[in-house]
Design a protein around this motif. Structure first.
Motif, short mmCIF file in Angstrom:
data_model
loop_
_atom_site.label_atom_id
_atom_site.label_comp_id
_atom_site.label_asym_id
_atom_site.label_seq_id
_atom_site.Cartn_x
_atom_site.Cartn_y
_atom_site.Cartn_z
N ASN A 196 0.83 -1.21 0.00
CA ASN A 196 0.00 0.00 0.00
C ASN A 196 0.86 1.26 0.00
OD1 ASN A 196 -2.28 -1.51 0.00
ND2 ASN A 196 -2.52 -1.51 2.23
N ASP A 197 1.94 1.18 0.81
CA ASP A 197 2.84 2.34 0.87
C ASP A 197 3.52 2.60 -0.47
OD1 ASP A 197 2.10 2.57 3.48
OD2 ASP A 197 3.90 1.55 4.28
N ILE A 198 3.90 1.52 -1.15
CA ILE A 198 4.57 1.66 -2.46
C ILE A 198 3.63 2.32 -3.46
CG2 ILE A 198 5.55 0.41 -4.41
CD1 ILE A 198 6.55 -1.65 -2.38
N ILE A 199 2.39 1.91 -3.50
CA ILE A 199 1.42 2.44 -4.47
C ILE A 199 1.11 3.92 -4.18
CG2 ILE A 199 -0.95 2.23 -5.33
CD1 ILE A 199 -0.70 -0.77 -4.75
N ILE A 236 8.30 -11.93 -3.96
CA ILE A 236 7.87 -13.24 -4.48
C ILE A 236 8.96 -14.28 -4.26
CG2 ILE A 236 7.31 -14.51 -6.59
CD1 ILE A 236 5.89 -12.00 -7.59
N GLY A 237 10.20 -13.94 -4.44
CA GLY A 237 11.30 -14.88 -4.22
C GLY A 237 11.38 -15.32 -2.78
N LYS A 238 11.20 -14.30 -1.87
CA LYS A 238 11.25 -14.67 -0.45
C LYS A 238 10.10 -15.61 -0.06
CE LYS A 238 13.63 -10.44 1.05
NZ LYS A 238 13.54 -9.23 1.90
N GLU A 244 8.48 -2.87 -9.36
CA GLU A 244 8.62 -4.22 -9.92
C GLU A 244 9.75 -4.99 -9.24
OE1 GLU A 244 6.75 -5.87 -11.97
OE2 GLU A 244 5.33 -4.21 -12.19
N GLU A 245 10.84 -4.31 -8.96
CA GLU A 245 11.95 -4.97 -8.28
C GLU A 245 11.54 -5.43 -6.88
OE1 GLU A 245 15.10 -2.18 -8.28
OE2 GLU A 245 15.66 -2.52 -10.38
#
Length: 658
Positions: free
Chosen positions: A28-31, A75-77, A68-69
């Motif tokens: 949410n913070d990123i968006i 997702i990897g974690k 995106e990064e």
């Protein structure tokens, strides 16, 4: 524990991996941050405040790349955490499955041992499956299952009964025959039951556990049938149940401890006291209501106790079996007799080499066997042949009646051997016959039923007696009593030959005369084919004359008084018999003694003279023997036996055939 440690390790590895300089923001913070930055740039451009850095592509593109990064990193974690959990769970499940498999691993050797069941009674020689199973065995077993299903379907379609012999095709070979025979022994079809018991009795190669299985699962009817089978294996029967505890008081033979105290007061042997008590019980067992009381008071178990404790006394055991035989006349008591363990005892006694013992047991079992025997044998009526179940039909009866002081067995024994006078005879003593009708006649004429009757007789009335006993000893009373017993035993249903000795011949004549006057007894007269008389005093005996002359010393009994010479009662009996015997055309054979008989060391009498043995019809044959040996052949090829055998075969030629 190992799985938990592994999971903690994975979590720690995830937490310490990647760069630590950037702060991770929630989605949410990123968006929100991206949106605000874009709006700020747009405002700056509209008012001409924005500055473009050399080589830059704009703030919107930079923010999207950065988001995106962050997304890929997250997702990897998550993938690392999920993979660790799946791998740990798989390892845990595998470990638990292997542990559970190890705990639940079944010992096939124990299964095979359970399948054979031989561990219950004996150890098996081998438990290797390859020795009793294989490809052929399994294939045959599957074929049996398929065949059974086909036959069951066919039976349902055509509404036919399914043959029970196919119901155990999928069982083990060593179990199939046993359970099939047990099932058939309880069939509603009588012929099927009898054949099943016969097939069971023939098995002599089974294991101990198989005999034990039959003993524990067969019903009362089957157990009795097995006991009446010849050469039966005693492993077919359960041992008698535990006996009840001895209670204080009362005679020892009835479970009490009073006898040891009585022995301190007198010198009477305990065996004698017990024998007196058993003789009293014999008389009580002749009354049906008294038998009920004996059973209700635990008498069957107490008799079992004294039987086991007095194996050294043939008389005591014989009286006990006689009581059981009398009680077996009442079918209501059969279950109690079987539960008390008497079937196994009687089966064992049937194997006794002593004729008296085995015949008493045979009578008791015949009275218990309501499946194969329709007749009943009251007290004093004994079957000498056949004593076992037999598939051969009985075509005729031969009835033996003893005389004064005689008995059902000892009267008809082979002549006693004098070892000093006859050394050759003594050498063959092992072939001595205790009862020639049972051994010799039964082997020469196996299609006969051979019966011997017994009744009490006395020479003197010195002994104390019941006041009503006098009339019971008369020939008239004995005739009525024996006729009732013989009819219950089926006498008269087949062709009949009478064989009698001394006073027994008078009793036979009286029974035939009485039967001719009774419509219910007509069968006995009409089926009589012949009569054999061994020294029968048709016109009286010198023994009676001697006893009457010394009556104040000897007190002759009622039986002896009736044998007096030229007695009116004897003359009337003889006339009545001759009158209807000639009409019936009876075949008669008489033997007469020619030698005197020693009575004690001082008296020597010609008991039945030749003129008294002469009946007036039939053949009369004098024989150089005394009164006691006139009915006791020296050996099987002796004239006495051979002539007797020829007479029986001649009068029953139509029934016996060749």
């Amino acid at each position: 524990m190992s799985v938990a440690a592994y999971c903690i390790f994975c979590y720690r590895q995830i937490g310490t991996s990647g760069p630590a300089t950037k702060t991770h923001l929630p989605w949410n913070d990123i968006i929100i941050s991206s949106t605000c930055n874009c709006r700020l740039s747009a405002c700056q451009n509209s008012y001409g405040l924005a500055k473009t850095e050399p080589g830059g592509s704009g703030c919107g593109a930079n923010l999207l790349i950065h988001a995106e990064e962050k997304k890929l990193l997250m997702i990897g974690k998550i993938a690392k955490v999920t993979g660790s959990l799946v791998l740990g769970g798989f390892v845990f499940i595998t470990y638990e499955v292997l542990s559970l498999k190890k705990l639940l691993q079944i010992d096939t050797q124990a299964i095979n041992q359970e399948k054979l069941k031989s561990y219950v009674y004996v150890r098996t020689t081998s438990l290797n499956p390859s020795e009793y199973q294989g490809i052929t065995y399994q294939a045959r077993k599957e074929i049996h299952k398929a065949v059974r299903k086909i036959l069951e379907t066919e039976a349902k379609i055509f509404r036919r009964p399914f043959s029970e012999q196919f119901s155990t095709f999928d069982g083990e070979d060593h179990e199939c025959a046993l359970w099939l025979l047990l099932k058939r022994s309880q069939s509603e079809d009588k012929e099927v039951r009898l054949q099943a018991v016969q097939d069971l009795a023939k098995n002599s190669h089974w294991h101990d556990y198989q005999y034990g299985t039959v003993a524990q699962t067969c019903d009362q009817r089957t157990a009795i049938g097995l006991a009446r089978s010849k050469d039966i294996d005693l492993r077919f029967f359960l041992p008698p149940p535990p006996l009840p505890k001895i209670k204080n008081g009362g005679l020892w033979c009835f479970g009490g401890n009073g006898l040891p105290y009585c022995e301190t007061l007198s010198k009477i042997p305990s065996e004698t006291v017990e024998l007196f008590c058993l003789q009293a019980l014999v008389q009580h067992s002749k009354v049906s209501s008294h038998c009920d009381k004996i059973e209700a008071k635990g008498g069957l178990q107490l008799l079992q106790r004294i039987y086991q404790l007095r194996k050294d006394s043939a008389k005591i055991q014989r009286n006990i079996i006689r009581i059981i035989g009398n009680m077996a006349l009442d079918e209501r008591l059969h279950s109690s007799i079987v539960r008390a363990g008497w079937v196994s005892v009687l089966a064992e006694v049937m194997k006794s080499p002593h004729v008296i013992q085995s015949s008493h047991a045979s009578r008791a079992l015949a009275n218990l066997d309501r499946d194969a025997v329709k007749e009943k044998y009251p007290d004093g009526v004994y079957v000498l042949h056949p004593q076992y179940r037999s598939s051969e039909p009985i075509r005729a009866d031969v009835l033996f009646v003893h005389g004064l002081l005689g008995a059902a067995f000892k009267t008809w024994r082979q002549q006693d051997i004098d070892r000093h006078l006859d050394k050759k005879a003594s050498e063959g003593e092992e072939d001595y016959s205790q009862c020639w009708p049972k051994t010799w006649l039964a082997s020469d004429c196996p299609a006969l039923r051979i019966i011997s009757v017994e009744y009490d007789t006395h020479l003197s009335d010195w002994k104390a007696k019941c006041p009503v006993e006098a009339h019971r000893k008369s020939i008239a009373y004995r005739s009525n009593e024996l006729l009732d017993k013989l009819r219950a035993a089926g006498i008269g249903d087949r062709p009949l030959v009478w064989v009698s000795h001394s006073m027994g011949g008078l009793l036979v004549k009286k029974m035939l005369v009485d039967a001719s006057k009774n419509p219910e007894m007509d069968k006995i007269v009409n089926n009589t084919r012949g009569i054999i008389f061994y020294s029968v005093p048709h016109h009286g005996s010198q023994l009676a004359e001697y006893s009457i002359n010394a009556r104040y010393l000897l007190f002759p009994s009622v039986e002896v008084k009736e044998l007096s010479k030229d007695s009116p009662a004897l003359k009337e009996l003889n006339d009545d018999f001759l009158s209807f015997a000639k009409d019936k055309k009876f075949s008669v054979l008489s033997f007469a003694e020619t030698l005197p008989t020693h009575i004690g060391s001082m008296i020597k009498l010609h008991v039945v003279p030749l003129e008294s043995a002469k009946l007036g019809i039939g053949d009369l044959i004098p024989v150089d023997v005394n009164h006691l040996n006139i009915c006791k052949p020296k050996k099987k090829d002796a004239f006495l036996y051979q002539r007797t055998l020829k007479f029986i075969q001649d009068v029953l030629a139509q029934e016996l055939g060749d």
